[in-house]
Design a protein around this motif. Structure first.
Motif, short mmCIF file in Angstrom:
data_model
loop_
_atom_site.label_atom_id
_atom_site.label_comp_id
_atom_site.label_asym_id
_atom_site.label_seq_id
_atom_site.Cartn_x
_atom_site.Cartn_y
_atom_site.Cartn_z
N PHE A 1 9.10 10.78 -5.06
CA PHE A 1 9.08 9.35 -5.39
C PHE A 1 10.50 8.88 -5.69
O PHE A 1 11.28 9.61 -6.33
N THR A 2 10.79 7.67 -5.23
CA THR A 2 12.11 7.11 -5.53
C THR A 2 11.95 5.75 -6.20
O THR A 2 10.88 5.13 -6.13
N GLU A 3 12.99 5.31 -6.84
CA GLU A 3 12.94 4.02 -7.51
C GLU A 3 12.56 2.94 -6.52
O GLU A 3 13.05 2.92 -5.40
N GLY A 4 11.68 2.07 -6.94
CA GLY A 4 11.22 1.00 -6.06
C GLY A 4 9.88 1.30 -5.40
O GLY A 4 9.20 0.38 -4.92
N ASP A 5 9.48 2.56 -5.35
CA ASP A 5 8.16 2.88 -4.78
C ASP A 5 7.05 2.17 -5.56
O ASP A 5 7.11 2.08 -6.80
N ILE A 6 6.06 1.70 -4.82
CA ILE A 6 4.87 1.12 -5.47
C ILE A 6 3.80 2.22 -5.48
O ILE A 6 3.50 2.81 -4.44
N VAL A 7 3.25 2.49 -6.66
CA VAL A 7 2.31 3.61 -6.79
C VAL A 7 1.01 3.18 -7.48
O VAL A 7 1.01 2.27 -8.31
N ILE A 8 -0.06 3.85 -7.10
CA ILE A 8 -1.36 3.69 -7.78
C ILE A 8 -1.58 4.91 -8.66
O ILE A 8 -1.39 6.04 -8.21
N ASN A 9 -2.04 4.67 -9.87
CA ASN A 9 -2.32 5.76 -10.82
C ASN A 9 -3.73 5.59 -11.38
O ASN A 9 -4.01 4.62 -12.08
N PRO A 10 -4.64 6.51 -11.06
CA PRO A 10 -6.01 6.38 -11.58
C PRO A 10 -6.11 6.61 -13.09
O PRO A 10 -7.14 6.30 -13.68
N PHE A 11 -5.07 7.16 -13.66
CA PHE A 11 -5.08 7.44 -15.10
C PHE A 11 -3.92 6.73 -15.79
O PHE A 11 -3.29 7.29 -16.69
N LYS B 1 1.26 6.61 -3.15
CA LYS B 1 2.13 5.49 -2.77
C LYS B 1 1.35 4.44 -2.00
O LYS B 1 0.45 4.75 -1.23
N VAL B 2 1.75 3.19 -2.20
CA VAL B 2 1.17 2.08 -1.47
C VAL B 2 2.25 1.52 -0.57
O VAL B 2 3.41 1.40 -0.98
N ASP B 3 1.85 1.18 0.67
CA ASP B 3 2.81 0.56 1.60
C ASP B 3 2.79 -0.95 1.39
O ASP B 3 1.83 -1.62 1.76
N PRO B 4 3.84 -1.51 0.78
CA PRO B 4 3.80 -2.94 0.45
C PRO B 4 3.93 -3.83 1.68
O PRO B 4 3.77 -5.04 1.60
N THR B 5 4.18 -3.22 2.87
CA THR B 5 4.31 -4.03 4.08
C THR B 5 3.01 -4.04 4.90
O THR B 5 2.97 -4.51 6.03
N SER B 6 1.93 -3.48 4.34
CA SER B 6 0.68 -3.36 5.11
C SER B 6 -0.03 -4.69 5.31
O SER B 6 -0.95 -4.78 6.11
N GLY B 7 0.39 -5.70 4.57
CA GLY B 7 -0.30 -6.99 4.66
C GLY B 7 -1.48 -7.08 3.72
O GLY B 7 -2.16 -8.10 3.66
N ILE B 8 -1.77 -6.01 3.01
CA ILE B 8 -2.87 -6.00 2.05
C ILE B 8 -2.29 -6.25 0.66
O ILE B 8 -1.28 -5.65 0.28
N SER B 9 -2.91 -7.16 -0.09
CA SER B 9 -2.36 -7.53 -1.40
C SER B 9 -2.50 -6.37 -2.38
O SER B 9 -3.43 -5.57 -2.27
N LEU B 10 -1.61 -6.31 -3.34
CA LEU B 10 -1.68 -5.20 -4.30
C LEU B 10 -3.01 -5.15 -5.06
O LEU B 10 -3.61 -4.07 -5.16
#
Lengths: 354, 354
Positions: free
Chosen positions: A103-113, A129-138
């Protein structure tokens, strides 16, 4: 608005929610759930290996949390929160410091806990990791593509066995899970009716989510009469979110071989079990050969890939819509959580932290 | 003892039971069930083609009959008996005159729709011949090899998914279905506990039917405490025969993924549904992912051959034992039927007509 990063991320002030006392019944209040401010050191030496520092962006708020605040097993069997420890939920955040090669700074991540907090330092083991360019809202990653969407999919597609023309009833139909359950059943060609707590949400179900019809259980309080009216041909699938009197009414309208996936029973969560509404007509399940099955999505993780593929396609094609009830700022957690039990919400409840 | 064949089978006097009034609640009495004597002509011209005259030998007496005497749908959904028409049940008889090439005088036949009578003239379509030289007793065709045995087999083997070491609980364990359910579970290597209504039957379950243990629900009336004692490791399969408070207690002791085949709920049959005992802890089914499934054996007839093969082998090897509670003479029907609801019986209730 408190909290915020100090220069060069040396120390941040982070507000977080914790449980100060268990609430055996009733909706938890500020007597039980409290906010506090911590100073969190983010200096290079403060973060262990295979950990990252995360600034939270979105936090999910879900009914099942209630069962972790009672101080005893209550039928959902999630572990109890420890007193004075920070609460945890699904969260989405931005990595602001990393001690991991993945992981690097700026990555968008999901954490179940994720801690219900503004900032946290967490192990990377459960991050995705979540791809912020997928067109799907966070927030969609916390709803349609998250636990609520997967829960709806397991209940309808794995346990419900929907066929074109099946008569499907969804309770709490405008809620975080219900809205997807109804849409998935429609996509399988079913006739879908929902119950919900306001006229506004009845309208939403019909106009936004494509339900064939819906009713306001606060107005049509004779559930048996309502189901007679909306299901002249009986019920084949009941996606159960509320329990109690609604389940009892449904069992008077089930068709032969009906399926009842039990997702939850939100009307019963704030009562100790001996005070819950008894269901008197389970005998109907014998003659009608009804299958009623409780489920937890954790037992179906081998199907998560199938779900994601199907749901992402639906989202991109505009075939499934999601709606979020957004609360602003970490301080809104208590209000957002109690709203779950008020029948005032529509859509998936989330907190936009910043 | 009335009835009997007159010379050359010209006319016989036959006693038969009919329903004179529906009984919405309570155990039916002589106000509802009455015996009458008919003169039945058995002369050659009185029997239509593809019909036979039968002298009844054995008649089955089953709890589900109760649901056909209420005058309304009550959750078992069998059709109501017509008033003043003869009752029907499974019966075994001897053909005494035949107008069918398939049956000859002396054949022993089973009829699933037999009149509850001493003699009858019936169509041959539903008759099945029994081989009296098979070494299997005639009442066994109404119990271990009949509907009760098949019901136990579907519940345990098809729906219960028993594994060696599974913890299995059978209610009404010494009854016509329960005694086979427990024995079949034992043959699958399960640990089997039964509940029943007397100390004598507790002994029977342990000594005759091989149950690991059993308790008298009239003595151990705190079902929750009893199940804590007998199931320190929880319940994996509950074969449900009684409903109400026992089901509620079970749901406080179920293991993850438990199965509850619903065969019947005899404790609830004599109450209108709004007076039945409500089950308040169905929420436990969610967290424990319990599957509860009503069934009627008529939906599993494609498996009847598998069942017969397995059960016949068990009987011949002495691995399954059956016990019959025999009432004598057609006049005993009312007494035999009300005994089903008294917790006084053990074994399958049958009438030996002659």
């Amino acid at each position: 608005m408190g909290g915020g990063a100090k220069e060069e991320l040396g120390v941040v002030e982070s507000r977080e929610w914790y449980l100060s006392a268990y609430a055996p019944d009733g909706v938890p209040t500020s007597d039980h759930l409290k906010l506090r401010t911590l100073s969190l050191s983010l200096g290079p030496d403060s973060i262990p290996d295979q950990h990252v520092a995360v600034q939270l962006l979105w936090i999910s708020v879900d009914p099942y949390l209630r069962s972790r605040m009672t101080g005893h097993e209550d039928g959902l069997y999630f572990s109890q929160f420890d007193l004075n420890q920070v609460l945890t939920e699904f969260g989405i955040g931005r990595v602001i410091r990393s001690k991991s090669s993945e992981f690097t700074e700026g990555d968008i991540v999901i954490n179940p806990f994720s801690p219900v907090a503004e900032y946290c330092v967490v192990p990377t083991a459960f991050l995705r990791k979540v791809d912020p360019t997928s067109g799907i809202s966070l927030p969609d990653y916390l709803s349609s593509l998250g636990v609520p969407g997967f829960t709806a999919w397991v209940g309808i597609e794995v346990l419900g066995n929907p066929k074109p023309g099946s008569n499907v009833f969804i309770s709490a139909a405008a809620g975080g899970v219900g809205m997807f359950a109804g849409q998935l059943a429609k996509l399988k060609g079913c006739r879908v009716i929902g119950s919900t707590g306001s006229d506004e949400k009845v309208k939403l179900l019909k106009e936004e989510f494509g339900y064939d019809d819906a009713f306001n259980y606060n107005k049509e309080t004779d559930f048996d009469a309502a189901l007679s009216k909306y299901f002249p041909n009986g019920i084949d699938i009941y996606f159960e979110n509320v329990g109690g009197k609604m389940l009892e009414a449904v069992l008077n309208h089930v068709n032969q071989g009906a399926r009842i996936p039990l997702c939850g029973m939100i009307s019963q969560y704030n009562k100790v079990w001996t005070e819950r509404e008894g269901v008197r007509n389970l005998l109907n399940m014998v003659g009608k050969e009804v299958k009623m099955q409780g489920f937890l999505v954790g037992s179906y993780l081998d199907r998560f890939g199938d779900f994601m593929k199907e749901m992402e396609a639906y989202l991109k094609e505009g075939k499934v819509r999601s709606k979020h009830k957004v609360f602003s700022g970490i301080e809104s957690f208590l209000e957002s959580f109690s709203s779950l039990f008020s029948s005032s919400n529509s859509g998936k409840v989330v907190i936009q932290v910043i």
